[in-house]
Scaffold this active site. Structure first.
Site, short mmCIF file in Angstrom:
data_model
loop_
_atom_site.label_atom_id
_atom_site.label_comp_id
_atom_site.label_asym_id
_atom_site.label_seq_id
_atom_site.Cartn_x
_atom_site.Cartn_y
_atom_site.Cartn_z
N LYS A 13 0.84 -1.22 0.00
CA LYS A 13 0.00 0.00 0.00
C LYS A 13 0.87 1.26 0.00
CE LYS A 13 -2.12 -1.14 3.84
NZ LYS A 13 -1.44 -2.41 4.16
N ARG A 88 -10.04 0.65 7.92
CA ARG A 88 -9.55 -0.70 8.20
C ARG A 88 -10.59 -1.54 8.92
NH1 ARG A 88 -3.31 -1.63 9.31
NH2 ARG A 88 -3.22 0.34 8.26
N ARG A 122 11.67 -5.96 5.18
CA ARG A 122 11.40 -4.56 4.80
C ARG A 122 12.34 -3.58 5.51
NH1 ARG A 122 5.55 -1.91 5.45
NH2 ARG A 122 5.73 -2.71 7.57
N ARG A 155 10.86 -1.60 11.18
CA ARG A 155 9.74 -1.34 12.09
C ARG A 155 9.62 -2.43 13.15
NH1 ARG A 155 4.57 0.23 8.50
NH2 ARG A 155 3.54 -1.19 9.94
N ARG A 166 -0.95 -9.51 12.85
CA ARG A 166 -1.53 -8.45 11.99
C ARG A 166 -2.35 -9.07 10.85
NH1 ARG A 166 3.83 -5.32 10.60
NH2 ARG A 166 2.54 -4.05 9.22
P1 AP5 Z 1 4.81 -1.66 1.83
O1 AP5 Z 1 4.52 -0.79 0.66
O2 AP5 Z 1 5.58 -1.07 2.98
O3 AP5 Z 1 3.47 -2.36 2.36
P2 AP5 Z 1 2.23 -1.79 3.15
O4 AP5 Z 1 1.03 -2.49 2.60
O5 AP5 Z 1 2.22 -0.28 3.14
O6 AP5 Z 1 2.57 -2.37 4.59
P3 AP5 Z 1 2.37 -1.79 6.06
O7 AP5 Z 1 3.13 -2.72 6.98
O8 AP5 Z 1 2.75 -0.34 6.12
O9 AP5 Z 1 0.88 -1.99 6.28
P4 AP5 Z 1 0.11 -1.97 7.58
O10 AP5 Z 1 -1.21 -1.74 7.01
O11 AP5 Z 1 0.24 -3.14 8.46
O12 AP5 Z 1 0.81 -0.81 8.44
P5 AP5 Z 1 0.37 0.64 8.85
O13 AP5 Z 1 1.59 1.46 8.98
O14 AP5 Z 1 -0.73 1.14 7.96
O15 AP5 Z 1 5.58 -2.95 1.27
C1 AP5 Z 1 6.03 -3.98 2.14
C2 AP5 Z 1 7.37 -4.55 1.66
O16 AP5 Z 1 7.21 -5.23 0.44
C3 AP5 Z 1 8.45 -3.48 1.41
O17 AP5 Z 1 9.68 -4.02 1.82
C4 AP5 Z 1 8.43 -3.26 -0.10
O18 AP5 Z 1 9.68 -2.84 -0.62
C5 AP5 Z 1 8.06 -4.67 -0.58
N1 AP5 Z 1 7.26 -4.66 -1.79
C6 AP5 Z 1 6.22 -3.83 -2.08
N2 AP5 Z 1 5.69 -4.15 -3.27
C7 AP5 Z 1 6.38 -5.24 -3.72
C8 AP5 Z 1 6.29 -6.06 -4.88
N3 AP5 Z 1 5.39 -5.84 -5.84
N4 AP5 Z 1 7.15 -7.09 -4.98
C9 AP5 Z 1 8.08 -7.33 -4.05
N5 AP5 Z 1 8.23 -6.58 -2.93
C10 AP5 Z 1 7.39 -5.55 -2.77
O19 AP5 Z 1 -0.27 0.41 10.27
C11 AP5 Z 1 0.50 0.05 11.40
C12 AP5 Z 1 -0.38 -0.03 12.65
O20 AP5 Z 1 -1.07 1.23 12.85
C13 AP5 Z 1 -1.53 -1.03 12.61
O21 AP5 Z 1 -1.08 -2.32 12.96
C14 AP5 Z 1 -2.48 -0.41 13.66
O22 AP5 Z 1 -2.03 -0.64 14.97
C15 AP5 Z 1 -2.38 1.06 13.39
N6 AP5 Z 1 -3.34 1.56 12.40
C16 AP5 Z 1 -3.04 2.11 11.17
N7 AP5 Z 1 -4.17 2.45 10.52
C17 AP5 Z 1 -5.21 2.11 11.33
C18 AP5 Z 1 -6.62 2.19 11.20
N8 AP5 Z 1 -7.19 2.70 10.09
N9 AP5 Z 1 -7.38 1.74 12.23
C19 AP5 Z 1 -6.84 1.24 13.34
N10 AP5 Z 1 -5.49 1.11 13.53
C20 AP5 Z 1 -4.69 1.55 12.53
#
Ligand code: AP5
Length: 214
Positions: A13, A88, A122, A155, A166
């Protein structure tokens, strides 16, 4: 255009949001980054969400809806935004659609096995939030961001056991959000590809912009 990118943790994402930002010319609102900033600054909000964030659990719906709706009301979002990691839960989706209706929801689909491999390798820029992978998408110089030259980091919640937790939460809480947007006729599915550029091409198609890989 108000576009949300749905998908499991690690589906790509954040990587694809950066690509669409340049194409659509609207800001990214990444709830995970907003919450991590609040934790770093040790604000009251940051202290109250620390345990949930570090264990991979979701923070309360009312808190996150309030945070996102205030951000969406800011001047730079007048032409839209890209929501990364929000909504989410079904409750979040229903709440935001009443205030700022989402135009398009793109779900990036990647298998759980692939997610675990991606997140445990990552790396993230401490400044511009660009993401890398030690094996699939490494930085040119180890430890230094290709985009802005700042240091890169890992992270806490990318620990293997926390990633599994997760994923459990994603399947139970976030997958129903897809059905919500499907029922509204706003859902597009993008199958996450092995190469980042191949997923970018599908993302460009989903939002109806030209793909030129620049
Ligand atoms: P990356 O682009 O970083 O993936 P992502 O989907 O953004 O992953 P996140 O870990 O950021 O998602 P998340 O939703 O768990 O975390 P968030 O910060 O939102 O890519 C991942 C890896 O793959 C990278 O190394 C990249 O280089 C590689 N990659 C990408 N595309 C590729 C491809 N095509 N091929 C190969 N490799 C590839 O949330 C964290 C925490 O915040 C949650 O757990 C929760 O506690 C809280 N939170 C956030 N939003 C909410 C909400 N709306 N409600 C409640 N709690 C929330």
């Amino acid at each position: 255009m108000l576009c949300t990118i749905l998908g499991a943790p690690g589906a790509g994402k954040g990587t694809q949001a950066l690509f669409l930002k340049d194409k659509l010319g609207v800001p990214i609102i990444a709830t995970g980054n907003l919450l991590r900033d609040a934790m770093k600054a040790e604000t009251e909000l940051g202290k109250s969400i620390k345990d949930a964030m570090n264990s991979g659990h979701l923070v309360p719906d009312d808190l996150i809806v309030d945070l996102v709706s205030k951000r969406l009301a800011e001047e730079d979002c007048k032409n839209g935004a890209i929501l990364d990691g929000f909504p989410r839960t079904l409750a979040q989706a229903e709440a935001i659609d009443k205030i700022f209706p989402v135009d398009i929801a793109i779900s990036i689909e990647v298998s759980d096995e692939e997610i675990i491999s991606r997140l445990t390798g990552r790396e993230i820029c401490t400044k511009c939030q660009a993401t890398y992978h030690v094996e699939y998408n490494p930085t040119s110089v180890p430890g230094i961001c290709d985009r802005c030259g700042a240091m890169i980091t890992r992270r806490n919640d990318d620990d293997r056991e926390i990633v599994k937790e997760r994923l459990v939460i994603y399947h139970s809480e976030t997958e129903p959000v897809k059905k919500h947007y499907e029922d509204l006729g706003k859902l597009k599915i993008v199958v996450g590809q092995k190469e980042v550029a191949d997923t970018q091409r599908l993302m460009a198609e989903a939002v109806g912009v030209k793909y030129d890989n620049n």
